[in-house]
Design a protein around this motif. Structure first.
Motif, PDB file in Angstrom:
ATOM      1  N   PRO A 519      -1.947   7.417  -3.346  1.00  0.00           N
ATOM      2  CA  PRO A 519      -1.799   6.325  -2.385  1.00  0.00           C
ATOM      3  C   PRO A 519      -1.425   5.016  -3.079  1.00  0.00           C
ATOM      4  O   PRO A 519      -1.775   4.781  -4.236  1.00  0.00           O
ATOM      5  N   PHE A 520      -0.703   4.160  -2.355  1.00  0.00           N
ATOM      6  CA  PHE A 520      -0.334   2.857  -2.904  1.00  0.00           C
ATOM      7  C   PHE A 520      -0.048   1.906  -1.746  1.00  0.00           C
ATOM      8  O   PHE A 520       0.140   2.320  -0.595  1.00  0.00           O
ATOM      9  N   CYS A 521      -0.004   0.621  -2.070  1.00  0.00           N
ATOM     10  CA  CYS A 521       0.374  -0.410  -1.092  1.00  0.00           C
ATOM     11  C   CYS A 521       1.195  -1.459  -1.827  1.00  0.00           C
ATOM     12  O   CYS A 521       1.823  -1.156  -2.845  1.00  0.00           O
ATOM     13  N   SER A 524      -1.813  -2.454  -4.334  1.00  0.00           N
ATOM     14  CA  SER A 524      -2.672  -1.284  -4.535  1.00  0.00           C
ATOM     15  C   SER A 524      -4.148  -1.575  -4.362  1.00  0.00           C
ATOM     16  O   SER A 524      -4.990  -0.745  -4.716  1.00  0.00           O
ATOM     17  N   GLY A 527      -4.350   0.742  -1.729  1.00  0.00           N
ATOM     18  CA  GLY A 527      -4.225   2.052  -2.342  1.00  0.00           C
ATOM     19  C   GLY A 527      -5.566   2.552  -2.853  1.00  0.00           C
ATOM     20  O   GLY A 527      -5.909   3.732  -2.691  1.00  0.00           O
ATOM     21  N   TYR A 544      -4.852   6.730  -7.089  1.00  0.00           N
ATOM     22  CA  TYR A 544      -4.016   5.667  -6.541  1.00  0.00           C
ATOM     23  C   TYR A 544      -3.040   5.143  -7.591  1.00  0.00           C
ATOM     24  O   TYR A 544      -3.265   5.252  -8.798  1.00  0.00           O
ATOM     25  N   GLY A 548       0.949  -1.089  -7.334  1.00  0.00           N
ATOM     26  CA  GLY A 548       1.619  -1.001  -6.051  1.00  0.00           C
ATOM     27  C   GLY A 548       3.121  -1.210  -6.123  1.00  0.00           C
ATOM     28  O   GLY A 548       3.765  -1.083  -7.176  1.00  0.00           O
TER      29      GLY A 548
END
Length: 557
Positions: A519-521, A524, A527, A544, A548
């Motif tokens: 997962p990431f944003c 992060s 994330g 993660y 990000g």
């Protein structure tokens, strides 16, 4: 009793610092500085910015902050010592304690005696002996004369080739690009700043160079330079590039011939070996500046990292010791900072690769954050990579890149590493806070806390480069984008699956539990939150992505 005679060979940074400090400590010593050039006491680091056109008078690099030229008269009247310019030291007689000096403007040789001799002979650019290296228009950038010549060439040049992706190469590439010149940057290794940065940090610099129009050619060594009298093109194994000027920026080597001929010991780096008082194997001879090797504070090994900041420290320590004051030079961490277009790049201590090669069980972590409060106008992101020892949790180094303020964070890390601080201590540093200057938890403290989570087993993560390697390996991997749909539409990582963080708990059944999920944003932070949600739901293979989207050094959709 006669006044002590102190001879200093070399009149740029370290030599002049030694002389000035000595005069403050000893009013009676007979101090003479010898330099083979006319342009003494100048700063070489600002030369690329002269070529860029940020200041018009090249002599500024030799002036004090109030505009006084630092020439022979200045040093005689203000500092109280003699400077012999256009004079070359050709031999040292250690038994007689004399130095032979040859005038470069007159047919005259003289011998000067000394009680103490200081070698500050500096370094010289490395120019590989490839065919065509001696054509007109092929130059390094080391001296004021080089800067004048390159500035004149840039007035008419349409195409330039910079050979070498170190500090000077990057700065000159930017300077010439801003002069409207098409720039090709050749680097024989697979990344720029190869001795300073890990690939994950360097890859962000690569993207910045290309974004600004630099034709960056990695893993592409120079074969030859061609032209009729003047340079016309550069040839590599991969192709050829037009060039009206070529800048050789592949590095420097210490100037040690005078010392070597006199029996002064050289170290394993090829530079002059000194103890922590800047003393050579001859007790009457000291050496300072870019001709000297230093000791890495973390590994205890000799290193050659020529910087003006280090040269000035060398000079002060040598002067103190010569004058009878207790002092020592503790070594270096290789701290440096460079501006590459809109990107600021800084590093200190060991890289992750250096830590591994030196036997550390090291852990690294990338964290992204705005440099000031996100709500305050003008905030810009910075990407912090911390390296620490797994067992002791001591900081080993850092690399910080981004358009935001990086230098003050890097200086904090350098201070922490010097004092032997742990990641836990760094996280509790009482750093200042106000929205125009930092977040309530500064970006550096956020990075330290993220590293603590990783060391404590509360977070499992990987760098963007590691994520890409896994994807390219063919292993079943899900890049899970937990940003908002609006963020996803604006810019996205190729192949990523969008499940916004707010919807993740309701859509868990859409994700397979038998595949690695990354997962990431944007930064992060989300994330990391997504990792916690997935693990609490029974997903056992979740890591993660650190830093990000902002730390992603590759192409976007």
């Amino acid at each position: 009793m006669h006044s002590r005679k102190i001879l200093i060979v070399g009149g740029v940074a370290a030599g002049m610092k030694t002389a000035c400090r000595l005069r403050r400590l000893d009013a009676d010593a007979e101090i003479t500085v010898i330099d083979r050039t006319k342009n003494i006491s100048y700063g070489a680091c600002p030369l690329p910015y002269y070529i860029e056109g940020l200041y018009d008078d090249l002599m500024e690099v030799r002036k004090t902050p109030v505009g006084v030229l630092r020439d022979e008269t200045f040093f005689a009247n203000v500092k109280g010592f003699t400077t012999l310019t256009r004079s070359e030291a050709t031999a040292i007689d250690r038994d007689a304690k004399t130095v032979t000096i040859r005038s470069l403007d007159e047919d005259r040789v003289q011998t000067l005696s000394y009680d103490t001799l200081v070698m500050a002979t500096g370094n010289t650019p490395i120019v590989p002996p490839v065919p065509g290296h001696d054509l007109d228009g092929v130059l390094p950038l080391k001296t004021m004369e080089h800067a004048e010549q390159l500035d004149a060439l840039a007035d008419t040049a349409k195409n330039a080739v910079v050979v070498g992706g170190g500090l000077i190469g990057l700065e000159v590439a930017e300077a010439l690009t801003k002069r409207g010149i098409n720039v090709t940057l050749l680097e024989m290794k697979d990344q720029v700043m190869a001795t300073a940065l890990d690939f994950s940090s360097a890859a962000i610099v690569h993207r910045e160079l290309r974004k600004n129009g630099v034709n960056l050619r990695l893993a592409e060594p120079l074969l030859r330079i061609e032209g009729q009298d003047r340079v016309e093109k550069v040839i590599t194994e991969q192709g050829e590039y037009p060039a009206d000027m070529v800048i050789m920026a592949i590095g420097v080597r210490p100037v040690t011939e005078l010392a070597k001929d006199a029996g002064i010991e050289l170290g394993t780096t090829g530079a002059i070996a000194v103890n922590d008082q800047m003393q050579t194997n001859d007790p009457a001879i000291y050496a300072v500046g870019d001709c000297v090797e230093s000791i890495d504070q973390l590994t205890g090994k000799p290193v050659y990292v020529p910087l003006g900041s280090t040269a000035n420290k060398h000079g002060r320590v040598a002067a103190n010791v010569i004058a009878g004051q207790a002092d020592r030079f503790p070594g270096i961490l290789g701290s440096l900072v460079v501006k590459v277009f809109d990107l600021n790049v800084a590093r200190t201590g060991l890289s992750a690769e250096d830590a591994r090669l030196n036997g550390y069980d090291s852990v690294s972590l990338i964290a992204t954050s705005p440099d000031i409060a996100h709500l305050y106008p003008g905030n810009k992101p910075i990407i912090i990579k911390l390296i620490a020892d797994r067992q002791t949790r001591k900081l080993l180094g850092a690399q910080i890149v981004g358009p935001g303020v990086v230098d003050k964070r890097l200086d904090v890390v350098a201070s922490a590493v010097t004092m032997g601080a742990t990641v836990d201590q760094l996280a509790q540093f009482d750093l200042c806070y106000a929205p125009p200057f930092a977040n309530a938890m500064d970006a550096l403290i956020q990075a330290a806390n993220a590293m603590r989570n990783k060391l404590d087993g509360l977070a499992d993560s990987m760098s963007p480069c590691e994520a890409v390697d896994l994807v390219n390996s063919g292993e079943p991997v899900i890049l899970l984008d937990v940003r908002s749909p609006a963020e996803y539409e604006e810019i996205r990582i190729p192949g990523a699956t969008l499940v916004p963080l707010g919807a993740l708990r309701k859509r868990l059944d859409e994700l397979p539990k038998d595949q690695l999920i990354i997962p990431f944003c944007k930064l992060s932070l989300r994330g990391f939150e997504a990792q916690i949600i997935l693990q609490q739901a029974g997903f056992t293979n979740v890591r993660y992505m650190e830093g990000g989207v902002l730390a992603w050094p590759y192409e976007f959709e």
